[in-house]
Design a protein around this motif. Structure first.
Motif, PDB file in Angstrom:
ATOM      1  N   SER A  66       0.806  -1.215   0.000  1.00 10.53           N
ATOM      2  CA  SER A  66       0.000   0.000   0.000  1.00 10.53           C
ATOM      3  C   SER A  66       0.845   1.273   0.000  1.00 10.53           C
ATOM      4  CB  SER A  66      -0.970   0.006   1.183  1.00 10.53           C
ATOM      5  OG  SER A  66      -0.276   0.125   2.406  1.00 10.53           O
ATOM      6  N   ARG A  67       2.058   1.211   0.536  1.00  9.19           N
ATOM      7  CA  ARG A  67       2.890   2.413   0.655  1.00  9.19           C
ATOM      8  C   ARG A  67       3.955   2.555  -0.425  1.00  9.19           C
ATOM      9  NH1 ARG A  67       3.885   2.950   7.170  1.00  9.19           N
ATOM     10  NH2 ARG A  67       1.795   2.322   7.798  1.00  9.19           N
ATOM     11  N   SER A  68       4.257   1.488  -1.138  1.00 12.25           N
ATOM     12  CA  SER A  68       5.282   1.559  -2.189  1.00 12.25           C
ATOM     13  C   SER A  68       4.689   2.221  -3.441  1.00 12.25           C
ATOM     14  CB  SER A  68       5.811   0.156  -2.508  1.00 12.25           C
ATOM     15  OG  SER A  68       4.780  -0.679  -2.992  1.00 12.25           O
ATOM     16  N   PRO A  69       5.556   2.671  -4.352  1.00 16.05           N
ATOM     17  CA  PRO A  69       5.054   3.346  -5.562  1.00 16.05           C
ATOM     18  C   PRO A  69       4.074   2.477  -6.348  1.00 16.05           C
ATOM     19  CG  PRO A  69       7.424   3.606  -5.373  1.00 16.05           C
ATOM     20  CD  PRO A  69       7.016   2.623  -4.306  1.00 16.05           C
ATOM     21  N   HIS A  70       3.097   3.138  -6.938  1.00 15.37           N
ATOM     22  CA  HIS A  70       2.070   2.454  -7.728  1.00 15.37           C
ATOM     23  C   HIS A  70       2.446   2.467  -9.205  1.00 15.37           C
ATOM     24  CE1 HIS A  70      -0.716   2.095  -4.357  1.00 15.37           C
ATOM     25  NE2 HIS A  70      -0.260   3.273  -3.981  1.00 15.37           N
ATOM     26  N   GLY A  71       1.802   1.605  -9.982  1.00 13.34           N
ATOM     27  CA  GLY A  71       1.992   1.582 -11.425  1.00 13.34           C
ATOM     28  C   GLY A  71       3.172   0.754 -11.894  1.00 13.34           C
ATOM     29  N   LEU A  72       3.775  -0.032 -11.000  1.00 16.30           N
ATOM     30  CA  LEU A  72       4.914  -0.877 -11.354  1.00 16.30           C
ATOM     31  C   LEU A  72       4.570  -2.340 -11.096  1.00 16.30           C
ATOM     32  CD1 LEU A  72       7.717   1.177  -9.537  1.00 16.30           C
ATOM     33  CD2 LEU A  72       7.121   1.284 -11.957  1.00 16.30           C
ATOM     34  N   SER A  73       5.165  -3.243 -11.875  1.00 13.44           N
ATOM     35  CA  SER A  73       5.002  -4.660 -11.565  1.00 13.44           C
ATOM     36  C   SER A  73       5.790  -4.947 -10.290  1.00 13.44           C
ATOM     37  CB  SER A  73       5.495  -5.526 -12.725  1.00 13.44           C
ATOM     38  OG  SER A  73       6.862  -5.289 -12.983  1.00 13.44           O
ATOM     39  N   VAL A  74       5.244  -5.815  -9.436  1.00  9.12           N
ATOM     40  CA  VAL A  74       5.821  -6.019  -8.101  1.00  9.12           C
ATOM     41  C   VAL A  74       6.100  -7.500  -7.845  1.00  9.12           C
ATOM     42  CG1 VAL A  74       5.458  -5.715  -5.610  1.00  9.12           C
ATOM     43  CG2 VAL A  74       4.541  -4.024  -7.220  1.00  9.12           C
ATOM     44  N   ALA A  75       7.277  -7.760  -7.287  1.00 11.54           N
ATOM     45  CA  ALA A  75       7.613  -9.073  -6.743  1.00 11.54           C
ATOM     46  C   ALA A  75       7.824  -8.888  -5.245  1.00 11.54           C
ATOM     47  CB  ALA A  75       8.867  -9.642  -7.383  1.00 11.54           C
ATOM     48  N   VAL A  76       7.081  -9.650  -4.441  1.00 15.17           N
ATOM     49  CA  VAL A  76       7.213  -9.612  -2.990  1.00 15.17           C
ATOM     50  C   VAL A  76       8.101 -10.779  -2.587  1.00 15.17           C
ATOM     51  CG1 VAL A  76       5.997  -9.792  -0.785  1.00 15.17           C
ATOM     52  CG2 VAL A  76       4.917  -8.613  -2.721  1.00 15.17           C
ATOM     53  N   CYS A  77       9.166 -10.491  -1.851  1.00 17.73           N
ATOM     54  CA  CYS A  77      10.123 -11.523  -1.437  1.00 17.73           C
ATOM     55  C   CYS A  77      10.056 -11.735   0.070  1.00 17.73           C
ATOM     56  CB  CYS A  77      11.533 -11.113  -1.828  1.00 17.73           C
ATOM     57  SG  CYS A  77      11.745 -10.899  -3.604  1.00 17.73           S
ATOM     58  N   SER A  89       0.271 -21.609  -4.784  1.00 19.19           N
ATOM     59  CA  SER A  89      -0.536 -22.794  -5.090  1.00 19.19           C
ATOM     60  C   SER A  89      -2.014 -22.471  -5.301  1.00 19.19           C
ATOM     61  CB  SER A  89      -0.409 -23.810  -3.949  1.00 19.19           C
ATOM     62  OG  SER A  89      -1.074 -23.314  -2.786  1.00 19.19           O
ATOM     63  N   GLY A  90      -2.426 -21.292  -4.867  1.00 19.30           N
ATOM     64  CA  GLY A  90      -3.837 -20.937  -4.944  1.00 19.30           C
ATOM     65  C   GLY A  90      -4.623 -21.312  -3.698  1.00 19.30           C
ATOM     66  N   ASP A  91      -3.955 -21.923  -2.701  1.00 22.65           N
ATOM     67  CA  ASP A  91      -4.651 -22.306  -1.472  1.00 22.65           C
ATOM     68  C   ASP A  91      -5.300 -21.100  -0.798  1.00 22.65           C
ATOM     69  OD1 ASP A  91      -3.970 -24.939  -1.811  1.00 22.65           O
ATOM     70  OD2 ASP A  91      -2.436 -24.971  -0.237  1.00 22.65           O
ATOM     71  N   ALA A  92      -4.592 -19.978  -0.729  1.00 20.92           N
ATOM     72  CA  ALA A  92      -5.136 -18.794  -0.050  1.00 20.92           C
ATOM     73  C   ALA A  92      -6.428 -18.329  -0.726  1.00 20.92           C
ATOM     74  CB  ALA A  92      -4.102 -17.674  -0.022  1.00 20.92           C
ATOM     75  N   MET A 114      -6.472 -10.745   8.036  1.00 23.00           N
ATOM     76  CA  MET A 114      -5.194 -10.303   7.462  1.00 23.00           C
ATOM     77  C   MET A 114      -4.939 -11.010   6.132  1.00 23.00           C
ATOM     78  SD  MET A 114      -2.724  -8.212   7.551  1.00 23.00           S
ATOM     79  CE  MET A 114      -2.683  -7.512   9.184  1.00 23.00           C
ATOM     80  N   TRP A 115      -5.324 -12.279   6.011  1.00 18.50           N
ATOM     81  CA  TRP A 115      -5.217 -12.974   4.723  1.00 18.50           C
ATOM     82  C   TRP A 115      -6.027 -12.222   3.672  1.00 18.50           C
ATOM     83  CZ3 TRP A 115      -2.051 -16.495   2.843  1.00 18.50           C
ATOM     84  CH2 TRP A 115      -1.381 -17.367   3.711  1.00 18.50           C
ATOM     85  N   ALA A 116      -7.236 -11.802   4.035  1.00 21.85           N
ATOM     86  CA  ALA A 116      -8.092 -11.085   3.087  1.00 21.85           C
ATOM     87  C   ALA A 116      -7.439  -9.778   2.660  1.00 21.85           C
ATOM     88  CB  ALA A 116      -9.463 -10.832   3.711  1.00 21.85           C
ATOM     89  N   ARG A 117      -6.911  -9.025   3.623  1.00 19.50           N
ATOM     90  CA  ARG A 117      -6.234  -7.755   3.294  1.00 19.50           C
ATOM     91  C   ARG A 117      -5.021  -8.002   2.392  1.00 19.50           C
ATOM     92  NH1 ARG A 117      -4.589  -4.506   8.285  1.00 19.50           N
ATOM     93  NH2 ARG A 117      -3.985  -3.040   6.654  1.00 19.50           N
ATOM     94  N   MET A 118      -4.256  -9.064   2.689  1.00 20.00           N
ATOM     95  CA  MET A 118      -3.063  -9.352   1.898  1.00 20.00           C
ATOM     96  C   MET A 118      -3.437  -9.743   0.469  1.00 20.00           C
ATOM     97  SD  MET A 118       0.077 -11.961   2.647  1.00 20.00           S
ATOM     98  CE  MET A 118      -0.890 -13.417   2.317  1.00 20.00           C
ATOM     99  N   LEU A 119      -4.437 -10.599   0.315  1.00 15.91           N
ATOM    100  CA  LEU A 119      -4.866 -10.994  -1.030  1.00 15.91           C
ATOM    101  C   LEU A 119      -5.375  -9.786  -1.813  1.00 15.91           C
ATOM    102  CD1 LEU A 119      -6.674 -14.377  -0.306  1.00 15.91           C
ATOM    103  CD2 LEU A 119      -4.512 -14.056  -1.507  1.00 15.91           C
ATOM    104  N   ASP A 120      -6.156  -8.925  -1.165  1.00 17.55           N
ATOM    105  CA  ASP A 120      -6.661  -7.726  -1.831  1.00 17.55           C
ATOM    106  C   ASP A 120      -5.520  -6.810  -2.264  1.00 17.55           C
ATOM    107  OD1 ASP A 120      -9.252  -8.631  -1.464  1.00 17.55           O
ATOM    108  OD2 ASP A 120      -9.659  -7.302   0.249  1.00 17.55           O
ATOM    109  N   ALA A 121      -4.539  -6.612  -1.376  1.00 16.53           N
ATOM    110  CA  ALA A 121      -3.400  -5.741  -1.696  1.00 16.53           C
ATOM    111  C   ALA A 121      -2.575  -6.323  -2.839  1.00 16.53           C
ATOM    112  CB  ALA A 121      -2.526  -5.534  -0.457  1.00 16.53           C
ATOM    113  N   ALA A 122      -2.358  -7.639  -2.815  1.00 13.09           N
ATOM    114  CA  ALA A 122      -1.578  -8.290  -3.876  1.00 13.09           C
ATOM    115  C   ALA A 122      -2.315  -8.212  -5.209  1.00 13.09           C
ATOM    116  CB  ALA A 122      -1.288  -9.740  -3.502  1.00 13.09           C
ATOM    117  N   GLU A 123      -3.621  -8.410  -5.189  1.00 13.14           N
ATOM    118  CA  GLU A 123      -4.405  -8.322  -6.420  1.00 13.14           C
ATOM    119  C   GLU A 123      -4.426  -6.898  -6.967  1.00 13.14           C
ATOM    120  OE1 GLU A 123      -8.190  -9.959  -5.376  1.00 13.14           O
ATOM    121  OE2 GLU A 123      -7.392 -11.998  -5.236  1.00 13.14           O
ATOM    122  N   ALA A 124      -4.534  -5.920  -6.094  1.00 14.25           N
ATOM    123  CA  ALA A 124      -4.598  -4.523  -6.532  1.00 14.25           C
ATOM    124  C   ALA A 124      -3.334  -4.114  -7.282  1.00 14.25           C
ATOM    125  CB  ALA A 124      -4.821  -3.602  -5.333  1.00 14.25           C
ATOM    126  N   LYS A 125      -2.198  -4.668  -6.880  1.00 19.19           N
ATOM    127  CA  LYS A 125      -0.932  -4.325  -7.537  1.00 19.19           C
ATOM    128  C   LYS A 125      -0.440  -5.436  -8.465  1.00 19.19           C
ATOM    129  CE  LYS A 125       1.240  -0.691  -5.052  1.00 19.19           C
ATOM    130  NZ  LYS A 125       2.477  -0.218  -4.448  1.00 19.19           N
TER     131      LYS A 125
END
Length: 157
Positions: A66-77, A89-92, A114-125
């Motif tokens: 939510s706080r990092s720059p928008h409009g870029l492809s993102v890899a979360v490590c 795997s799609g389990d979430a 928190m899972w719901a918030r994380m999935l929403d944030a990941a989908e949004a970006k």
């Protein structure tokens, strides 16, 4: 198979390294997200009074996305194999579709909000999640780890 952070399918314009640390687990903890792109670097961090490492890592992902720059492809490590496996795997997504119930019959998914918030944030970006081996050299991941641990220590005081 977990996709590692250096996998060609995870090439991104922004790389977000996250870490969550509770001491003891569960206990007071800290989280941090460090991002890097061609336009610069940044980070965010915080502490909570009571949480698990998994919850704190999810918090770092949500806040970092939510706080990092928008409009870029993102890899979360992250070094959390559990989170990476659940996301890749799609389990979430299946847990969400099943009202946060596990298909195995083992009951409800912990930390469902928190899972719901994380999935929403990941989908949004349109973020993809990748696994990094913890405690191996890596400047941004190590910085996230140190910042999270600093916030975890502060949560004790």
């Amino acid at each position: 198979m977990l996709l590692p952070a250096d996998h060609p399918d995870l090439k991104s314009e922004l790389v977000l390294h996250v870490f969550g640390s509770a001491t003891p687990n569960p206990g007071p903890g800290g989280w941090a997200a460090v991002w890097r792109s061609a336009t610069g670097v940044g980070h965010c961090a915080g502490a909570v009074e009571q949480a698990t490492n998994v919850y704190l890592t999810m918090k770092a992902i949500v806040e970092g996305l939510s706080r990092s720059p928008h409009g870029l492809s993102v890899a979360v490590c992250t070094d959390s194999e559990f989170l990476v496996k659940a996301m890749q795997s799609g389990d979430a997504e299946t847990w969400r579709e099943n009202s946060w119930r596990r298909l195995s019959g083992r009951g409800e998914v912990k930390n469902a909000p928190m899972w719901a918030r994380m999935l929403d944030a990941a989908e949004a970006k349109q973020a993809r999640v990748a696994w990094v081996h913890g405690h191996l050299p890596g400047e941004d991941w190590e910085e996230a780890r140190q910042i999270a641990k600093q916030h975890a220590r502060a949560a004790w005081q």
